[in-house]
Enzyme design. Structure first.
Site, PDB file in Angstrom:
ATOM      1  N   ARG A 117       9.303  24.851  30.469  1.00  0.00           N
ATOM      2  CA  ARG A 117       9.720  26.181  29.960  1.00  0.00           C
ATOM      3  C   ARG A 117       8.526  27.113  29.740  1.00  0.00           C
ATOM      4  O   ARG A 117       8.476  27.859  28.752  1.00  0.00           O
ATOM      5  CB  ARG A 117      10.534  26.064  28.665  1.00  0.00           C
ATOM      6  CG  ARG A 117      11.753  25.202  28.763  1.00  0.00           C
ATOM      7  CD  ARG A 117      12.810  25.746  29.724  1.00  0.00           C
ATOM      8  NE  ARG A 117      13.855  24.761  29.909  1.00  0.00           N
ATOM      9  CZ  ARG A 117      13.864  23.888  30.941  1.00  0.00           C
ATOM     10  NH1 ARG A 117      12.958  23.942  31.889  1.00  0.00           N
ATOM     11  NH2 ARG A 117      14.816  23.000  31.034  1.00  0.00           N
TER      12      ARG A 117
ATOM     13  N   SER B 142      19.240  27.160  24.202  1.00  0.00           N
ATOM     14  CA  SER B 142      18.514  26.240  23.313  1.00  0.00           C
ATOM     15  C   SER B 142      17.478  27.036  22.537  1.00  0.00           C
ATOM     16  O   SER B 142      16.632  27.701  23.125  1.00  0.00           O
ATOM     17  CB  SER B 142      17.782  25.166  24.127  1.00  0.00           C
ATOM     18  OG  SER B 142      18.716  24.414  24.843  1.00  0.00           O
TER      19      SER B 142
ATOM     20  N   GLU C 105      11.855  27.940  21.824  1.00  0.00           N
ATOM     21  CA  GLU C 105      11.941  28.250  23.260  1.00  0.00           C
ATOM     22  C   GLU C 105      12.231  29.746  23.409  1.00  0.00           C
ATOM     23  O   GLU C 105      11.782  30.409  24.331  1.00  0.00           O
ATOM     24  CB  GLU C 105      13.063  27.422  23.895  1.00  0.00           C
ATOM     25  CG  GLU C 105      13.224  27.683  25.378  1.00  0.00           C
ATOM     26  CD  GLU C 105      14.122  26.662  26.066  1.00  0.00           C
ATOM     27  OE1 GLU C 105      14.095  25.472  25.701  1.00  0.00           O
ATOM     28  OE2 GLU C 105      14.866  27.069  26.977  1.00  0.00           O
TER      29      GLU C 105
HETATM   30  C1  LIG Z   1      24.267  30.367  26.918  1.00  0.00           C
HETATM   31  C2  LIG Z   1      22.855  30.187  27.415  1.00  0.00           C
HETATM   32  C3  LIG Z   1      22.507  29.048  28.128  1.00  0.00           C
HETATM   33  C4  LIG Z   1      21.206  28.884  28.581  1.00  0.00           C
HETATM   34  N1  LIG Z   1      20.912  27.752  29.298  1.00  0.00           N
HETATM   35  C5  LIG Z   1      19.657  27.576  29.760  1.00  0.00           C
HETATM   36  C6  LIG Z   1      19.329  26.407  30.510  1.00  0.00           C
HETATM   37  O1  LIG Z   1      20.149  25.543  30.797  1.00  0.00           O
HETATM   38  N2  LIG Z   1      18.051  26.274  30.933  1.00  0.00           N
HETATM   39  C7  LIG Z   1      17.092  27.194  30.675  1.00  0.00           C
HETATM   40  O2  LIG Z   1      15.936  27.024  31.106  1.00  0.00           O
HETATM   41  N3  LIG Z   1      17.373  28.309  29.965  1.00  0.00           N
HETATM   42  C8  LIG Z   1      18.633  28.521  29.498  1.00  0.00           C
HETATM   43  N4  LIG Z   1      18.929  29.642  28.788  1.00  0.00           N
HETATM   44  C9  LIG Z   1      17.851  30.598  28.439  1.00  0.00           C
HETATM   45  C10 LIG Z   1      17.639  31.735  29.458  1.00  0.00           C
HETATM   46  O3  LIG Z   1      18.825  32.019  30.179  1.00  0.00           O
HETATM   47  C11 LIG Z   1      16.506  31.436  30.426  1.00  0.00           C
HETATM   48  O4  LIG Z   1      15.278  31.249  29.751  1.00  0.00           O
HETATM   49  C12 LIG Z   1      16.323  32.536  31.473  1.00  0.00           C
HETATM   50  O5  LIG Z   1      15.441  32.092  32.461  1.00  0.00           O
HETATM   51  C13 LIG Z   1      15.792  33.854  30.885  1.00  0.00           C
HETATM   52  O6  LIG Z   1      15.917  34.871  31.872  1.00  0.00           O
HETATM   53  P1  LIG Z   1      16.119  36.412  31.473  1.00  0.00           P
HETATM   54  O7  LIG Z   1      16.174  37.189  32.727  1.00  0.00           O
HETATM   55  O8  LIG Z   1      17.271  36.551  30.571  1.00  0.00           O
HETATM   56  O9  LIG Z   1      14.760  36.684  30.728  1.00  0.00           O
HETATM   57  P2  LIG Z   1      14.535  37.459  29.337  1.00  0.00           P
HETATM   58  O10 LIG Z   1      15.195  36.695  28.255  1.00  0.00           O
HETATM   59  O11 LIG Z   1      14.869  38.881  29.494  1.00  0.00           O
HETATM   60  O12 LIG Z   1      12.947  37.294  29.202  1.00  0.00           O
HETATM   61  C14 LIG Z   1      12.373  36.011  28.993  1.00  0.00           C
HETATM   62  C15 LIG Z   1      10.856  36.137  29.201  1.00  0.00           C
HETATM   63  O13 LIG Z   1      10.594  36.442  30.565  1.00  0.00           O
HETATM   64  C16 LIG Z   1       9.898  37.690  30.684  1.00  0.00           C
HETATM   65  N5  LIG Z   1      10.422  38.334  31.905  1.00  0.00           N
HETATM   66  C17 LIG Z   1      11.721  38.497  32.268  1.00  0.00           C
HETATM   67  N6  LIG Z   1      11.789  39.028  33.492  1.00  0.00           N
HETATM   68  C18 LIG Z   1      10.511  39.206  33.923  1.00  0.00           C
HETATM   69  C19 LIG Z   1       9.921  39.702  35.122  1.00  0.00           C
HETATM   70  N7  LIG Z   1      10.636  40.127  36.167  1.00  0.00           N
HETATM   71  N8  LIG Z   1       8.555  39.748  35.213  1.00  0.00           N
HETATM   72  C20 LIG Z   1       7.786  39.339  34.173  1.00  0.00           C
HETATM   73  N9  LIG Z   1       8.287  38.862  33.006  1.00  0.00           N
HETATM   74  C21 LIG Z   1       9.653  38.786  32.897  1.00  0.00           C
HETATM   75  C22 LIG Z   1      10.161  38.429  29.392  1.00  0.00           C
HETATM   76  O14 LIG Z   1       9.092  39.302  29.096  1.00  0.00           O
HETATM   77  C23 LIG Z   1      10.228  37.267  28.395  1.00  0.00           C
HETATM   78  O15 LIG Z   1       8.931  36.847  28.031  1.00  0.00           O
HETATM   79  C24 LIG Z   1      20.227  29.858  28.317  1.00  0.00           C
HETATM   80  C25 LIG Z   1      20.566  31.018  27.600  1.00  0.00           C
HETATM   81  C26 LIG Z   1      21.873  31.186  27.148  1.00  0.00           C
HETATM   82  C27 LIG Z   1      22.245  32.429  26.408  1.00  0.00           C
END
Ligand SMILES: Cc1cc2nc3c(=O)[nH]c(=O)nc-3n(C[C@H](O)[C@H](O)[C@H](O)COP(=O)(O)OP(=O)(O)OC[C@H]3O[C@@H](n4cnc5c(N)ncnc54)[C@H](O)[C@@H]3O)c2cc1C
Length: 302
Positions: A175, A225, A295
């Site tokens: 992660r 998580s 996380e």
């Molecule tokens: C119901 C639920 C279930 C989930 N299950 C999982 C799972 O099974 N496994 C898992 O790993 N995660 C899980 N997650 C967490 C989450 O979905 C992941 O971490 C996902 O990868 C985050 O992506 P995001 O686009 O929403 O990023 P954001 O939450 O918007 O950002 C996360 C980080 O990435 C950075 N970021 C985002 N996009 C970019 C970009 N294009 N360039 C540079 N930096 C960027 C942001 O600055 C921040 O630091 C879950 C979340 C929820 C709500």
């Protein structure tokens, strides 16, 4: 910030425009977070100029994807928030290589891979982030993680210069990656997948979705998580064994369905969630001597 800054931001953002005082609760799956001073979801080709304007005026710039791993403070974010959103998502599939724009939802990219009979992305079916956010977090579930299938990433550096990075250069771990630390913006990612059978791929994705629905409190806003898995333990089990199932601070609660999730049960503030995270960590540390590391990424003013 002065009028000139806003004027230049608007010019740099183009058609996407700049929204002032945008509530971040609209852009996070926790459904909490105060206002960002300035917010835009621009075309990717607008990014270098937006970065340049922020740098020139000494303003902070935050990148978000789908906000599914973010806890934004109740007092919001000073500076500009740039959302790399789905409207910038394009996909091409060639010779087992799937290339997707960073704003595309990971689940959508996984579906496209499945439709093309490409296997390897099934684990991503129920992860509610963007391709960019998934690369940053090295998202993973069940039998896979981004690191296993990623072949190449395009980023912009702090100066808005485009760079192609190999997987090794991203320092992907559990992660984590080096992307946030280096202030890179992911604009595109390429995944190397294996030829497979469409029906089997879809069946596997369906199985994973079913496991999530059965075990996770998907009916409430959360960021998945809350804590990373500590080496040799499961965060959810430690929290449950510490007697914290259902434990509440204000509107935030440790999910009774899955203790690894903190949920926004009932109009939680970011402060409620942050305080609950702190209390849970302290109690688990005291009881088992294990440190829980968030996380979820916390940004803005609390
Ligand atoms: C119901 C639920 C279930 C989930 N299950 C999982 C799972 O099974 N496994 C898992 O790993 N995660 C899980 N997650 C967490 C989450 O979905 C992941 O971490 C996902 O990868 C985050 O992506 P995001 O686009 O929403 O990023 P954001 O939450 O918007 O950002 C996360 C980080 O990435 C950075 N970021 C985002 N996009 C970019 C970009 N294009 N360039 C540079 N930096 C960027 C942001 O600055 C921040 O630091 C879950 C979340 C929820 C709500």
């Amino acid at each position: 910030m002065n009028d000139l800054f806003l004027k230049e931001l608007k010019e740099a953002a183009g058609d996407a425009g700049i929204i002032e005082n945008e509530p971040m609760m609209r852009h996070t799956t926790f459904r909490v977070g105060g206002p960002a001073d300035y917010f835009t979801a621009p075309d990717l080709n607008r990014l270098p100029e937006l970065l340049h304007v922020c740098k020139k005026h000494g303003a902070a710039c935050f990148i978000i994807g789908n906000g599914s791993n973010l806890l934004v403070g109740d007092k919001g974010i000073r500076g500009l928030v740039i959302q790399i959103s789905d409207k910038t998502g394009e996909v091409s599939i060639n010779d087992g290589r799937l290339k997707a724009g960073a704003g595309m939802l990971l689940s959508k990219a996984a579906n496209m891979a499945a439709n093309a009979g490409l296997s390897g992305m099934e684990f991503a079916a129920g992860i509610p982030g963007t391709v960019g956010g998934a690369v940053v977090m090295n998202a993973g579930a069940y039998d896979g993680e981004i690191k296993d299938i990623l072949s190449n990433v395009t980023v912009l550096d702090e100066d808005g210069k485009k760079r192609e990075l190999s997987v090794e250069e991203l320092e992907l771990g559990y992660r984590r990656s080096c992307i946030a630390g280096r202030h890179y913006i992911v604009t595109e990612a390429e995944f190397l997948l294996k030829q497979g059978n469409c029906d089997e791929i879809f069946a596997k994705m369906e199985k994973f979705r079913g496991l999530r629905t059965g075990k996770q409190p998907l009916e409430y806003p959360s960021a998945g998580s809350t804590f990373k898995r500590p080496e040799g333990y499961f965060a959810g089990k430690l929290i449950m064994d510490a007697g914290l199932s259902g434990f509440r601070v204000g509107g935030a609660q440790v999910s009774e369905k899955h203790c690894g999730f903190i949920i926004n049960k009932d109009g939680a503030s970011a402060k409620d969630i942050a305080t609950l995270m702190q209390e849970v960590s302290e109690k688990v540390e005291r009881r088992f001597g294990v440190t829980l590391e968030p996380e979820v990424r916390m940004i803005g003013e609390f």
